[in-house]
Design an enzyme around this catalytic site. Structure first.
Site, mmCIF file in Angstrom:
data_model
loop_
_atom_site.group_PDB
_atom_site.id
_atom_site.type_symbol
_atom_site.label_atom_id
_atom_site.label_comp_id
_atom_site.label_asym_id
_atom_site.label_seq_id
_atom_site.Cartn_x
_atom_site.Cartn_y
_atom_site.Cartn_z
ATOM 1 N N LYS A 52 0.834 -1.215 0.000
ATOM 2 C CA LYS A 52 0.000 0.000 0.000
ATOM 3 C C LYS A 52 0.864 1.258 0.000
ATOM 4 O O LYS A 52 0.532 2.248 -0.652
ATOM 5 C CB LYS A 52 -0.936 0.015 1.206
ATOM 6 C CG LYS A 52 -2.072 -0.978 1.086
ATOM 7 C CD LYS A 52 -2.956 -0.917 2.322
ATOM 8 C CE LYS A 52 -4.019 -1.992 2.269
ATOM 9 N NZ LYS A 52 -4.798 -2.049 3.517
ATOM 10 N N HIS B 136 1.059 -7.356 17.511
ATOM 11 C CA HIS B 136 0.225 -8.562 17.508
ATOM 12 C C HIS B 136 -0.701 -8.542 18.712
ATOM 13 O O HIS B 136 -0.288 -8.112 19.796
ATOM 14 C CB HIS B 136 1.074 -9.834 17.680
ATOM 15 C CG HIS B 136 2.292 -9.903 16.839
ATOM 16 N ND1 HIS B 136 2.246 -10.146 15.496
ATOM 17 C CD2 HIS B 136 3.611 -9.767 17.141
ATOM 18 C CE1 HIS B 136 3.467 -10.173 15.013
ATOM 19 N NE2 HIS B 136 4.326 -9.928 15.991
HETATM 20 C C1 LIG Z 1 9.109 -3.838 21.448
HETATM 21 C C2 LIG Z 1 7.995 -4.025 22.471
HETATM 22 C C3 LIG Z 1 7.405 -2.652 22.735
HETATM 23 C C4 LIG Z 1 6.965 -4.969 21.875
HETATM 24 O O1 LIG Z 1 5.742 -4.781 22.535
HETATM 25 P P1 LIG Z 1 4.668 -5.927 22.741
HETATM 26 O O2 LIG Z 1 3.411 -5.278 23.183
HETATM 27 O O3 LIG Z 1 5.265 -6.996 23.579
HETATM 28 O O4 LIG Z 1 4.484 -6.609 21.352
HETATM 29 P P2 LIG Z 1 3.703 -6.143 20.054
HETATM 30 O O5 LIG Z 1 2.881 -7.303 19.606
HETATM 31 O O6 LIG Z 1 2.995 -4.846 20.174
HETATM 32 O O7 LIG Z 1 4.906 -5.909 19.023
HETATM 33 C C5 LIG Z 1 5.687 -6.956 18.560
HETATM 34 C C6 LIG Z 1 6.478 -6.418 17.409
HETATM 35 O O8 LIG Z 1 7.208 -5.266 17.848
HETATM 36 C C7 LIG Z 1 8.327 -5.108 17.000
HETATM 37 N N1 LIG Z 1 9.469 -4.785 17.850
HETATM 38 C C8 LIG Z 1 10.166 -5.597 18.643
HETATM 39 N N2 LIG Z 1 11.155 -4.916 19.255
HETATM 40 C C9 LIG Z 1 11.072 -3.644 18.810
HETATM 41 C C10 LIG Z 1 11.819 -2.459 19.043
HETATM 42 N N3 LIG Z 1 12.865 -2.452 19.870
HETATM 43 N N4 LIG Z 1 11.469 -1.311 18.426
HETATM 44 C C11 LIG Z 1 10.420 -1.313 17.568
HETATM 45 N N5 LIG Z 1 9.657 -2.412 17.290
HETATM 46 C C12 LIG Z 1 9.990 -3.548 17.916
HETATM 47 C C13 LIG Z 1 8.528 -6.405 16.234
HETATM 48 O O9 LIG Z 1 8.187 -6.168 14.878
HETATM 49 C C14 LIG Z 1 7.529 -7.352 16.880
HETATM 50 O O10 LIG Z 1 6.926 -8.241 15.984
HETATM 51 P P3 LIG Z 1 7.781 -9.358 15.232
HETATM 52 O O11 LIG Z 1 8.681 -9.983 16.257
HETATM 53 O O12 LIG Z 1 6.770 -10.298 14.686
HETATM 54 O O13 LIG Z 1 8.548 -8.647 14.148
HETATM 55 C C15 LIG Z 1 8.513 -4.612 23.762
HETATM 56 O O14 LIG Z 1 8.957 -5.928 23.533
HETATM 57 C C16 LIG Z 1 9.606 -3.802 24.342
HETATM 58 O O15 LIG Z 1 9.342 -2.863 25.054
HETATM 59 N N6 LIG Z 1 10.858 -4.182 24.068
HETATM 60 C C17 LIG Z 1 11.974 -3.442 24.497
HETATM 61 C C18 LIG Z 1 12.361 -3.927 25.804
HETATM 62 C C19 LIG Z 1 13.237 -2.952 26.443
HETATM 63 O O16 LIG Z 1 14.093 -2.348 25.810
HETATM 64 N N7 LIG Z 1 13.032 -2.767 27.699
HETATM 65 C C20 LIG Z 1 13.835 -1.860 28.387
HETATM 66 C C21 LIG Z 1 13.072 -1.219 29.488
HETATM 67 S S1 LIG Z 1 11.775 -0.182 28.854
#
Ligand SMILES: CC(C)(COP(=O)(O)OP(=O)(O)OC[C@H]1O[C@@H](n2cnc3c(N)ncnc32)[C@H](O)[C@@H]1OP(=O)(O)O)[C@@H](O)C(=O)NCCC(=O)NCCS
Length: 115
Positions: A61, A103
């Protein structure tokens, strides 16, 4: 020109194809197939297929005014060292893309921005 795309899919739609190599290879690039083959959980396999399909639809898209001709296999949705998703094409492109994926238990959603 900048553009944006979004897509949402029901993960369930992909549950019957997790062992169907032919269907999988129509959606995933060769590199994604390799990553997929290392996933051990069926739930993550479904989520991976759903989210890669969803991300590619969002990318299509976002770039559909570019007049390119390609298949799903030409797009790889990969993750960097902190898990953030990014897009690779099997050919040279003269634009950049940002994507974000999320997701729930039932759905996958992706937004893609071309700039
Ligand atoms: C990234 C994060 C926000 C994902 O949130 P979530 O609600 O568990 O998962 P969601 O379903 O919304 O998102 C999953 C997707 O996020 C994306 N993602 C993962 N890590 C990411 C990052 N660092 N930045 C952006 N996107 C990210 C990926 O595409 C993932 O899907 P995929 O594995 O199929 O590609 C969460 O895992 C996170 O906060 N990670 C960082 C951990 C961190 O640094 N913590 C330090 C203290 S804050």
């Amino acid at each position: 020109m900048k553009n944006i795309g979004i897509d949402i899919v029901e993960n369930e739609r992909f549950s019957k194809m997790i062992n169907d190599e032919k269907k999988i290879s129509r959606i995933l690039s060769n590199l994604e197939v390799k990553i997929y083959s290392e996933i051990t959980s069926d739930k993550r396999k479904i989520e991976y297929l759903a989210s890669r399909f969803c991300a590619k639809e969002a990318v299509i898209k976002a770039i559909n005014k570019e007049g390119l001709s390609f298949s799903y296999k030409d797009i790889s949705i990969l993750n960097d060292d902190v898990g953030a998703p990014y897009v690779e094409f099997s050919f040279e492109v003269d634009f950049k893309l940002l994507i974000s994926i999320s997701h729930s238990n039932n759905s996958s959603v992706c937004v893609a921005v071309m700039y």
